[in-house]
Design a protein around this motif. Structure first.
Motif, PDB file in Angstrom:
ATOM      1  N   THR A 129      46.607  41.810  43.869  1.00  0.00           N
ATOM      2  CA  THR A 129      45.433  42.572  43.446  1.00  0.00           C
ATOM      3  C   THR A 129      44.263  41.618  43.247  1.00  0.00           C
ATOM      4  O   THR A 129      44.424  40.397  43.280  1.00  0.00           O
ATOM      5  N   HIS A 130      43.078  42.201  43.020  1.00  0.00           N
ATOM      6  CA  HIS A 130      41.892  41.376  42.755  1.00  0.00           C
ATOM      7  C   HIS A 130      41.128  41.925  41.554  1.00  0.00           C
ATOM      8  O   HIS A 130      39.912  42.094  41.602  1.00  0.00           O
ATOM      9  N   PHE A 131      41.833  42.164  40.467  1.00  0.00           N
ATOM     10  CA  PHE A 131      41.169  42.619  39.246  1.00  0.00           C
ATOM     11  C   PHE A 131      40.212  41.558  38.714  1.00  0.00           C
ATOM     12  O   PHE A 131      39.168  41.887  38.145  1.00  0.00           O
ATOM     13  N   ALA A 132      40.554  40.283  38.904  1.00  0.00           N
ATOM     14  CA  ALA A 132      39.670  39.208  38.449  1.00  0.00           C
ATOM     15  C   ALA A 132      38.350  39.208  39.212  1.00  0.00           C
ATOM     16  O   ALA A 132      37.369  38.614  38.757  1.00  0.00           O
ATOM     17  N   GLN A 133      38.320  39.858  40.367  1.00  0.00           N
ATOM     18  CA  GLN A 133      37.091  39.956  41.150  1.00  0.00           C
ATOM     19  C   GLN A 133      36.367  41.282  40.915  1.00  0.00           C
ATOM     20  O   GLN A 133      35.440  41.616  41.643  1.00  0.00           O
ATOM     21  N   GLY A 134      36.814  42.028  39.900  1.00  0.00           N
ATOM     22  CA  GLY A 134      36.065  43.209  39.503  1.00  0.00           C
ATOM     23  C   GLY A 134      36.643  44.545  39.888  1.00  0.00           C
ATOM     24  O   GLY A 134      35.978  45.581  39.711  1.00  0.00           O
ATOM     25  N   TRP A 135      37.856  44.588  40.396  1.00  0.00           N
ATOM     26  CA  TRP A 135      38.444  45.881  40.729  1.00  0.00           C
ATOM     27  C   TRP A 135      38.552  46.762  39.484  1.00  0.00           C
ATOM     28  O   TRP A 135      38.844  46.286  38.382  1.00  0.00           O
ATOM     29  N   GLU A 154      44.338  36.596  39.224  1.00  0.00           N
ATOM     30  CA  GLU A 154      43.761  35.324  38.794  1.00  0.00           C
ATOM     31  C   GLU A 154      43.032  35.452  37.458  1.00  0.00           C
ATOM     32  O   GLU A 154      42.716  36.552  37.001  1.00  0.00           O
ATOM     33  N   GLN A 155      42.781  34.293  36.849  1.00  0.00           N
ATOM     34  CA  GLN A 155      41.921  34.142  35.671  1.00  0.00           C
ATOM     35  C   GLN A 155      41.186  32.810  35.926  1.00  0.00           C
ATOM     36  O   GLN A 155      41.664  31.749  35.566  1.00  0.00           O
ATOM     37  N   TYR A 156      40.059  32.893  36.591  1.00  0.00           N
ATOM     38  CA  TYR A 156      39.439  31.706  37.178  1.00  0.00           C
ATOM     39  C   TYR A 156      39.081  30.649  36.131  1.00  0.00           C
ATOM     40  O   TYR A 156      38.458  30.947  35.099  1.00  0.00           O
ATOM     41  N   GLU A 171      36.344  40.261  28.828  1.00  0.00           N
ATOM     42  CA  GLU A 171      36.959  41.584  28.828  1.00  0.00           C
ATOM     43  C   GLU A 171      37.427  41.967  30.230  1.00  0.00           C
ATOM     44  O   GLU A 171      38.415  42.692  30.386  1.00  0.00           O
ATOM     45  N   LYS A 172      36.737  41.469  31.258  1.00  0.00           N
ATOM     46  CA  LYS A 172      37.187  41.745  32.625  1.00  0.00           C
ATOM     47  C   LYS A 172      38.615  41.255  32.828  1.00  0.00           C
ATOM     48  O   LYS A 172      39.436  41.916  33.483  1.00  0.00           O
ATOM     49  N   TYR A 173      38.936  40.092  32.240  1.00  0.00           N
ATOM     50  CA  TYR A 173      40.277  39.535  32.370  1.00  0.00           C
ATOM     51  C   TYR A 173      41.258  40.180  31.398  1.00  0.00           C
ATOM     52  O   TYR A 173      42.341  40.623  31.772  1.00  0.00           O
ATOM     53  N   THR A 174      40.897  40.223  30.131  1.00  0.00           N
ATOM     54  CA  THR A 174      41.810  40.771  29.129  1.00  0.00           C
ATOM     55  C   THR A 174      42.018  42.274  29.331  1.00  0.00           C
ATOM     56  O   THR A 174      43.095  42.793  29.041  1.00  0.00           O
ATOM     57  N   GLY A 175      40.988  42.949  29.856  1.00  0.00           N
ATOM     58  CA  GLY A 175      41.097  44.388  30.071  1.00  0.00           C
ATOM     59  C   GLY A 175      42.150  44.736  31.103  1.00  0.00           C
ATOM     60  O   GLY A 175      42.976  45.639  30.888  1.00  0.00           O
ATOM     61  N   TYR A 176      42.147  44.039  32.233  1.00  0.00           N
ATOM     62  CA  TYR A 176      43.137  44.396  33.249  1.00  0.00           C
ATOM     63  C   TYR A 176      44.543  43.977  32.807  1.00  0.00           C
ATOM     64  O   TYR A 176      45.533  44.661  33.121  1.00  0.00           O
ATOM     65  N   MET A 177      44.634  42.885  32.036  1.00  0.00           N
ATOM     66  CA  MET A 177      45.946  42.485  31.516  1.00  0.00           C
ATOM     67  C   MET A 177      46.484  43.543  30.545  1.00  0.00           C
ATOM     68  O   MET A 177      47.686  43.846  30.533  1.00  0.00           O
ATOM     69  N   LEU A 188      51.726  37.837  37.718  1.00  0.00           N
ATOM     70  CA  LEU A 188      51.822  36.434  38.107  1.00  0.00           C
ATOM     71  C   LEU A 188      50.400  35.923  38.238  1.00  0.00           C
ATOM     72  O   LEU A 188      49.615  36.475  39.027  1.00  0.00           O
ATOM     73  N   ILE A 189      50.046  34.907  37.461  1.00  0.00           N
ATOM     74  CA  ILE A 189      48.675  34.398  37.477  1.00  0.00           C
ATOM     75  C   ILE A 189      48.610  33.098  38.276  1.00  0.00           C
ATOM     76  O   ILE A 189      49.386  32.176  38.053  1.00  0.00           O
ATOM     77  N   ILE A 190      47.657  33.068  39.207  1.00  0.00           N
ATOM     78  CA  ILE A 190      47.380  31.857  39.971  1.00  0.00           C
ATOM     79  C   ILE A 190      46.431  30.990  39.154  1.00  0.00           C
ATOM     80  O   ILE A 190      45.394  31.467  38.673  1.00  0.00           O
ATOM     81  N   MET A 191      46.735  29.730  39.005  1.00  0.00           N
ATOM     82  CA  MET A 191      45.812  28.799  38.358  1.00  0.00           C
ATOM     83  C   MET A 191      44.785  28.359  39.406  1.00  0.00           C
ATOM     84  O   MET A 191      45.044  27.484  40.226  1.00  0.00           O
ATOM     85  N   SER A 192      43.638  29.034  39.386  1.00  0.00           N
ATOM     86  CA  SER A 192      42.643  28.808  40.433  1.00  0.00           C
ATOM     87  C   SER A 192      41.242  28.776  39.809  1.00  0.00           C
ATOM     88  O   SER A 192      40.983  29.474  38.840  1.00  0.00           O
TER      89      SER A 192
END
Length: 687
Positions: A129-135, A154-156, A171-177, A188-192
């Motif tokens: 998925t691409h929630f970290a990119q705003g989905w 991801e969590q950039y 919140e974009k990150y914590t919200g989807y989590m 599964l989080i990519i360290m990127s």
């Protein structure tokens, strides 16, 4: 079947969640994505200025399964196809007024059984998925609905650590989590990737950069706790995502970064899994260099992205990776996670082919005990059109409506979640039947890469055959046998079977992919080139035309970090690898890349195969098949209006020693920069 047409009350229309509009015909959704459980009634709400809606629905196989005409009252109607079956369906609608069509629309919908509740730790099935990119997170219920229990996102680093040593998660990150947790889906989080506070924003290459990267990984664990059970160290380091000094020696710099991240993660959470390598494809020479630097000591599992043209053959790549790990890890292979793979095909039937591809590749990976598998991608997105299990949020077909691959994946999960692989049944090499055991039930997944294949199952009990879209049928044995004809569309066969036997088929004399190897003459194949100078390795005769079988010159076995191939340094990009050929050119003209096979038989042979050019750029390329130097087939590929993919089927008379050459040549302008072309050949001998 006809549909019952209901006049919708306003309150019912208020429950329709999304709509997309045409001037005279608007479709809404009674269920997000038009994805219905088999316990629900399929409803397609319609708003129209017409007086009636003519509609029809067809299934995955193109068979019409329902049709009707709905009367529009007060501008509204709802269509309820009476299907009584699972599957993927396509619907066409036409709004009519005074007997004329005033607007048309299309959509897709799916009917799937409810997913069984599964502990994510026991499930192998994931999606990127691409929630970290705003989905939007409104799509999350559709992940769970299919039975998918894992996502990769991801969590950039550059967003998390904007001030040195301070970690803030938006919140974009914590919200989807949070939404994932509510639906029982494990991330599964990519360290990127890089951070401008370290190493000038380049891939970490100093102690300070590696330390910062490791601390960022620990910060993710500190923030989300046990919600995260695994971190992936980087993404495709061997591909596009490494720059600066680190790119000059990727295996060494990656291992150094991996080691420091591993130490930090394990000090915080010994139970957290660290995924290493994070490579695109399965590049064995590159992985060997990683292992030479000791990288295996700093990963709990190896992550690979085995993108490939055909699914068959991926099992050989995974076995080779296991063997390589065993050499470096005292005879023990570490777990393998396929954290990304997918298929992009925007052709008219491409999404249907992708559904077939998904099931076949998943089956092969499960047969090699791959621990976790993530499909790329959950929905179409940006440049990744036609790769999604679902259409994108703004699709003219409707928000998140299903592609066939969504239903194929849900069906596979329902039948193979928790299954144990047993064996591949002994059949012709083109027929694939894989036996799994799931909660005491035998489940076989079967298909044929060169259909049809007639297979006889010996049994005393009825067998349940489930098609790729999840629809069941029961076959009763006749004289103790059930007969199936397998095609390239996989099916599942459930029930106790005592024997599997395939009816006799044409003998496979040679297969350019399965026979590929590092020795000239192995399996009857030779690897060479033709550069037009007439000085080949034949009987010394002068060339009588533009090419004879004497003009063939053998290549040398070599490798890059991506893999092994045949080549000649004199000719630049010239190479022959397992699944691709790349021609070259000199000032004197074109240089052909040639696979050669010598016939061991007399008689008629059938040659079947496919040709695929990987890029539409440049001036195209050409595929040629020659017998004794005489051309019997040619095709121009990939430039202008020329096709970039096709299949061929030839019948030829041969004698023992007859030479068949399969050549890839540059386009007419000898622009070789985009000429990587797959030319496969299977040579069959009638029984």
């Amino acid at each position: 079947m006809m549909a019952r047409v209901l006049v919708l009350a306003l309150v019912a229309f208020a429950q329709c969640r999304f709509a997309w509009a045409g001037e005279d015909l608007t479709l809404a959704q009674a269920r997000l994505g038009n994805i219905f459980l088999s316990t629900e009634t399929v409803r397609i709400p319609v708003h129209s200025s017409g007086t009636s809606i003519a509609w029809s629905a067809s299934d995955f196989f193109g068979t019409q399964v329902a049709e009707g005409v709905a009367t529009v009252r007060n501008g509204r109607a709802v269509i309820e196809p009476e299907l009584g079956r699972n599957g993927y369906f396509e619907m066409t609608l036409a709004a009519k007024r005074a007997g004329k069509t005033v607007a048309e629309a299309r959509t897709t919908f799916a009917v799937i059984p409810p997913a069984e509740p599964t502990d994510p730790s026991q499930s192998r099935f994931g999606v990127m998925t691409h929630f970290a990119q705003g989905w939007d997170t409104d799509i999350v219920p559709l992940i769970a609905k299919a039975g998918i229990r894992h996502i990769r996102d991801e969590q950039y680093w550059n967003s998390v650590e904007k001030t040195l040593g301070e970690y803030r998660f938006s919140e974009k990150y914590t919200g989807y989590m949070r939404v994932l947790s509510e639906h029982g889906i494990e991330p599964l989080i990519i360290m990127s990737f890089t951070n401008k506070l370290y190493d000038d924003g380049l891939t970490p290459y100093t102690d300070a950069g590696r330390e910062g990267y490791a601390k960022y990984g620990r910060a993710i664990l500190d923030r989300y706790g046990e919600q995260i059970r695994a971190l992936e160290v980087w993404n495709e380091y061997n591909g596009s995502f490494a720059d600066g000094p680190a790119a000059e020696d990727r295996p060494r710099y990656y291992t150094q970064m991996l080691e420091r991240a591993y130490q930090e993660i394990k000090s915080a959470r010994p139970d957290a899994q660290v995924l290493g390598a994070a490579v695109v494809k399965v590049p064995l020479p590159y992985l060997e260099r990683l292992f030479d630097h000791g990288a295996l000591d700093f990963m709990d599992a190896v992550a690979v992205h085995p993108y490939r043209g055909e699914p068959e053959g991926v099992e050989r790549e995974i076995r080779a990776l296991k063997a390589l790990m065993e050499r470096y890890n005292h005879g023990v292979a570490k777990p393998i996670w396929v954290t990304e793979y997918g298929r992009k095909d925007s052709s008219p039937g491409g999404r249907h082919e992708t559904a077939r591809y998904l099931v076949r590749l998943y089956t092969l990976l499960l047969s090699e005990d791959v621990e976790r598998i993530y499909w790329y991608l959950l929905r179409d997105y940006a440049n990744f059109e036609a790769m999604g299990l679902l259409h994108d949020a703004d699709s003219p077909l409707g928000r998140y409506v299903p592609a066939p691959s969504y239903v194929a994946y849900a069906t596979l999960i329902r039948l193979l979640d928790g299954a144990r692989y047993v064996r591949r049944e002994p059949t012709d090499s083109r027929t694939r039947i894989y036996l799994f055991e799931n909660d005491g039930e035998e489940v076989r997944v079967g298909w044929s890469t060169a259909p049809p294949s007639r297979v006889v199952f010996t049994t005393t009990s009825p067998l349940t055959v489930t098609d790729i879209m999840g629809e069941d049928s029961v076959l009763y044995p006749v004289n103790g046998q059930v007969v199936l004809h397998l095609t390239d569309t996989p099916v599942y066969v459930r029930g106790r079977v005592t024997a599997v036997q395939e009816s006799r088929r044409d003998e496979v004399l040679a297969d350019s992919a399965a026979d590929f190897g590092g020795a000239q003459g192995e399996n009857g194949w030779y690897y060479g080139h033709y550069d037009g100078d007439g000085r080949g390795e034949g009987d010394g005769a002068e060339p009588s035309g533009p090419y004879t079988d004497d003009d063939f010159e053998q290549l040398a076995w070599d490798h890059t970090e991506w893999g092994h191939h045949w080549t000649d340094d004199e000719f630049g990009e010239l190479s022959l690898a397992l699944d691709v050929a790349h021609p070259s050119a000199t000032e004197a003209g074109a240089v052909w890349a040639v696979r050669r096979w010598k016939s061991p038989v007399d008689g008629t042979v059938r040659i079947v195969g496919s040709i695929r050019r990987s890029s539409s750029r440049g001036d195209g390329s050409q595929a040629r098949i020659l017998v004794g130097g005489a051309e019997v087939f040619s095709a121009d590929l990939g430039s202008g209006d020329r096709r970039s993919e096709l299949e061929y089927d030839l019948r030829l008379q041969v004698s023992k020693g007859t030479i068949l050459d399969f050549a890839v040549t540059p386009g007419p302008g000898s622009d070789i920069h985009y000429d990587a072309t797959s030319l496969t050949a299977q040579i069959l001998y009638p029984y």
